[in-house]
Scaffold this motif. Structure first.
Motif, PDB file in Angstrom:
ATOM      1  N   GLU A   1      22.825 -32.480  47.029  1.00  0.00           N
ATOM      2  CA  GLU A   1      23.474 -32.648  45.734  1.00  0.00           C
ATOM      3  C   GLU A   1      23.093 -33.982  45.105  1.00  0.00           C
ATOM      4  O   GLU A   1      22.846 -34.084  43.910  1.00  0.00           O
ATOM      5  N   LEU A   2      23.034 -34.992  45.939  1.00  0.00           N
ATOM      6  CA  LEU A   2      22.679 -36.330  45.454  1.00  0.00           C
ATOM      7  C   LEU A   2      21.288 -36.331  44.843  1.00  0.00           C
ATOM      8  O   LEU A   2      21.024 -36.994  43.848  1.00  0.00           O
ATOM      9  N   VAL A   3      20.407 -35.549  45.432  1.00  0.00           N
ATOM     10  CA  VAL A   3      19.022 -35.531  44.962  1.00  0.00           C
ATOM     11  C   VAL A   3      18.851 -34.652  43.725  1.00  0.00           C
ATOM     12  O   VAL A   3      18.221 -35.055  42.755  1.00  0.00           O
ATOM     13  N   PHE A   4      19.432 -33.474  43.767  1.00  0.00           N
ATOM     14  CA  PHE A   4      19.162 -32.535  42.679  1.00  0.00           C
ATOM     15  C   PHE A   4      20.228 -32.511  41.590  1.00  0.00           C
ATOM     16  O   PHE A   4      20.045 -31.885  40.571  1.00  0.00           O
ATOM     17  N   GLY A   5      21.314 -33.221  41.819  1.00  0.00           N
ATOM     18  CA  GLY A   5      22.336 -33.274  40.789  1.00  0.00           C
ATOM     19  C   GLY A   5      23.211 -32.040  40.785  1.00  0.00           C
ATOM     20  O   GLY A   5      22.870 -31.014  41.355  1.00  0.00           O
ATOM     21  N   LYS A   6      24.369 -32.197  40.102  1.00  0.00           N
ATOM     22  CA  LYS A   6      25.288 -31.061  40.037  1.00  0.00           C
ATOM     23  C   LYS A   6      25.040 -30.302  38.735  1.00  0.00           C
ATOM     24  O   LYS A   6      24.451 -30.827  37.810  1.00  0.00           O
TER      25      LYS A   6
ATOM     26  N   VAL B   1      12.171 -31.418  38.494  1.00  0.00           N
ATOM     27  CA  VAL B   1      12.837 -31.621  39.792  1.00  0.00           C
ATOM     28  C   VAL B   1      12.334 -32.927  40.405  1.00  0.00           C
ATOM     29  O   VAL B   1      11.160 -33.260  40.256  1.00  0.00           O
ATOM     30  N   PRO B   2      13.213 -33.663  41.081  1.00  0.00           N
ATOM     31  CA  PRO B   2      12.780 -34.944  41.642  1.00  0.00           C
ATOM     32  C   PRO B   2      11.768 -34.798  42.769  1.00  0.00           C
ATOM     33  O   PRO B   2      11.031 -35.731  43.054  1.00  0.00           O
TER      34      PRO B   2
END
Lengths: 541, 201
Positions: free
Chosen positions: A132-137, A500-501
């Motif tokens: 979640e931290l990486v891809f966001g909510k 996407v990160p």
């Protein structure tokens, strides 16, 4: 829930490089058969945490003699002792992001990786929170597209970022490209990132489409009637399928320009001199050139004209044959009362997405002709408006995404420099127009165009050249290659690029059940409500 | 402390000692502890722990060897009954390899500063002591590197078999120990295989 929060330690970092990825020796407690390519891991370095993806799994032995004289594994005691000590599993992980331990880096969020973790750093399976931290909510900008493998976390695409560049959806036939596209179109529609113009070759995006299982699935217009307009080239087909269309497109002969013919030279089998002749005839007859040629009789007058223009008889015949094919297309009429371009632009200006159905005219000639013809004009209009907006400091037009299928026909190296799609892919980002390219043979697309794609969503591909072409330029290509060739043939895709990160393998969100429609619709309602509140606020204050 | 020691099983008395090992004579003939047992002896400053690595029974005098006496007896037990002096003329001894020591209630898995004292008693370790001692497998390294009359594989396997008996789940203890051995022996898979074969009960 406990299981989600619990960190599962996999092993320790033993070697590696930034370029090629790091090697992790599996703990004896972690079973190598439980690992899967494409899963996420976190590495707890001394000063920072690393986030990466498993790209390869291998087996190792400490003593080569073990491979020559294997121990008696049927003895459970022996097997248990040897596992993780004499024999062990190795994971190859491609680190992609890093999060520093200090406060500022926590605020900045994950950054691209520039180093590797130190020796013997602990490696854990990524938890829901990590992902979640990486891809966001999911929020007003991010659209939930699917879940990572073996996890319930939602992977979200940043849609405003996505539409800033041209994007591609690639995959073999039957891997779910159409479902993905439908979903992405819904996302763009909901998050109001852009308006869409879809050239819908197989009439699947407007009203309803079919799934391989045989049941019908709802498409855009059924789910969001007020935000989608369906245009059709084939009124009869639409009526038979009981699609409520907003407009029937008829194209006048005078709207076809010599450039359109140049693009069709392959499909119509036109020779180079024939294309040259089109330009000459256009100069002679102006906008009415097509009609004039079709009306020409085999008379002395004609041969005089050909002589005058220095067009050879065989060239002329070649051209006539080609043009006859076009003139047989029922949606082409000598005189069209209204301009389809203006109608489409009218809808797009209101923020309504336009799906153009081709009905029965699924042959590639019609598709290339219409898509190219409409897009060229829309593109010109957008360019003008954008320049005007810059000059007069007014609001620029809505960002526009043009969706095309069978893209290698428009964007192959032979014609990419000529078609309008090639131009859009290369430089139209500045004019708020981008492409969503759907294709099954990405190797057929011009490499220059491919290199400009912002985000690529790739379903299973197994042709070596196709894989090479979609991954060209991506960091960690070789590792991604092994991930890509192991995707399941359904509902799985690899997303990489701007939105996407880090590259991510997702199990695509469900589409087609009543439950899934509800999910899409409820998110849409929330948006509408929010928009209404915003409007009220603007009105009163 | 002495009371506690009295409860423990007294095996014998140290009659020869060096830094790495010591030899004890059994109080009773033939009553030497099993091979691989964890035993201890108490010094003024420390408790020395060791693994029984060898045992002998021989004549009291080195030059005099026992002679066969059972020709006319019905069984071998009858020999001792008709020659009661034999029990006084023979003695049993066992050798112990020192693998660690305990000082101020803390266990150290390396050689003690001083060898065992002659005439100090040797006790069999209690269940609790065995459990405590086997929390670390560092002692295996000492066993593997020893030069003894018996093969080290035999000794390692015997020691692990003995210690495993005090655990409720001897199997999992042996697996953990086996893993430790596999790491220690690294390249030499044949040795691991030999020991594994001897660990099975």
């Amino acid at each position: 829930m406990n299981q989600e929060n619990e960190k599962q330690t996999l092993g320790i970092v033993v070697s590696g490089s930034l370029n090629k990825g790091i090697d992790i020796r599996l703990d004896s407690s972690a079973c190598v058969e439980d690992m899967a390519v494409g899963r996420y891991v976190t590495v707890e370095g001394n000063k920072r945490r690393f986030f990466g993806m498993i790209t390869d799994i291998s087996l190792g032995v400490i003593d080569q003699r073990l491979t020559l004289m294997p121990p008696d594994i049927s003895d459970p005691f022996m097997a248990e002792v040897i596992t993780g000590t004499g024999t062990y599993g190795t994971l190859h992980v491609l680190p992609t992001l890093t999060i520093g331990g200090d406060v500022t880096s926590l605020i900045d969020g994950p950054q691209p990786v520039k180093t590797v973790p130190s020796h013997f750093s602990l490696v854990n399976l990524a938890t829901q929170e990590d992902v979640e931290l990486v891809f966001g909510k999911e929020d007003e900008k991010r659209f939930y597209i699917g879940t990572p493998l073996d996890m319930e976390t939602r992977i979200c695409l940043n849609l405003p970022e996505l539409v800033k560049r041209s994007n591609g959806i690639f995959g073999k036939s039957g891997t779910g490209k159409t479902f993905l596209t439908r979903m992405l179109l819904i996302g763009m529609l909901q998050k109001s990132a852009a308006v869409n113009l879809v050239f819908d070759m197989h009439s699947e995006y407007g009203w309803e489409g079919g799934s391989e299982g045989g049941h019908k699935v709802k498409a855009l217009k059924q789910l969001f009637p007020s935000k989608v307009a369906v245009f059709t080239l084939d009124e009869e087909s639409s009526r038979r399928r009981k699609v409520s269309t907003d407009c029937i497109v008829k194209i006048g002969y005078d709207e076809i320009s010599p450039e359109d013919m140049a693009l069709l030279h392959q499909t119509l089998n036109l020779t180079e001199p024939a294309i040259e002749a089109v330009y000459q005839l256009f100069r002679r007859f102006g906008k009415k050139w097509l009609q004039s040629i079709l009306e020409m009789k085999d008379s002395d007058e004609t041969s005089d004209l050909l002589k005058e223009l220095n067009i050879h008889e065989s060239t002329y015949q070649n051209l006539r044959r080609g043009l006859a094919t076009i003139s047989r297309l029922p949606f082409l009429v000598p005189n069209s009362p209204d301009s389809p371009v203006q109608r489409i632009l009218g809808y797009l200006d209101q923020g309504i997405n336009v799906v153009l159905e081709f009905g029965r005219y699924t042959d590639i000639t019609a598709y290339i002709l219409v898509a190219n013809l409409l897009t060229r004009r829309i593109h010109n209009q957008y360019r003008e408006r954008m320049e005007k907006a810059i000059g007069e400091n007014i609001a620029p037009p809505h960002p526009l995404v043009i969706t095309i299928e069978e893209a290698h026909r428009f964007l192959n190296p032979g014609v990419a420099s000529q078609t309008i799609f090639g131009t859009i892919a290369r430089e139209m980002r500045k004019y708020n127009v981008t492409l969503l390219v759907i294709d099954q043979r990405p190797s057929g697309i011009d490499s220059e165009v491919m290199s400009q794609m912002g985000t690529k969503i790739i379903c299973l591909l197994d042709n070596e050249r196709d894989i090479d072409s979609v991954l060209a330029g991506a960091s960690g290509r070789n590792e991604l290659k092994s991930v890509l060739s192991r995707l399941e043939s359904k509902q799985q895709s690899l997303i990489l690029g701007h939105a996407v990160p880090m590259p991510v393998v997702v199990r695509t969100r469900e589409y087609g059940s009543a439950e899934s429609y509800k999910g899409f619709a409820s998110a849409g309602e929330a948006d509408i409500k929010k928009q209404a509140e915003k409007d009220i606020e603007e009105l009163w204050y | 402390m002495n009371i506690r020691m009295d409860n423990a099983q007294r095996l014998g008395e140290v009659i020869e000692a060096s830094t790495t090992d010591f030899t004890a004579q059994c109080f009773e003939l033939f009553q030497s502890p099993p091979l691989g047992s964890l035993v201890k002896t108490i010094d003024e400053s420390a408790e020395l722990f060791g693994i029984v690595c060898h045992a002998t029974t021989a004549s009291l005098e080195t030059g005099r060897r026992p002679i066969a006496r059972g020709k006319d007896e019905t069984n071998d037990e009858a020999i001792y009954q008709s020659n009661p002096q034999l029990l006084q003329l023979l003695r049993s001894e066992f050798s112990v390899l020192v693998v660690g020591h305990k000082k101020n209630e803390k266990l150290y898995y390396y050689l003690p500063p001083k060898p065992a004292r002659i005439h100090s008693f040797v006790y069999l370790s209690s269940t609790d002591e065995m459990k405590e001692f086997s929390q670390s497998f560092d002692f295996l390294n000492v066993l593997l590197n020893s030069h003894l009359l018996i093969p080290t594989e035999e000794l390692v396997a015997a020691a692990l078999r003995q210690i495993s008996q005090v655990f409720e789940d001897p199997y999992s203890f042996l697996v953990t120990a086996g893993k430790e051995l596999a790491i220690l022996l690294g390249g030499d898979f044949n040795q691991i295989k030999t020991i594994m074969g001897k660990l099975k009960q």
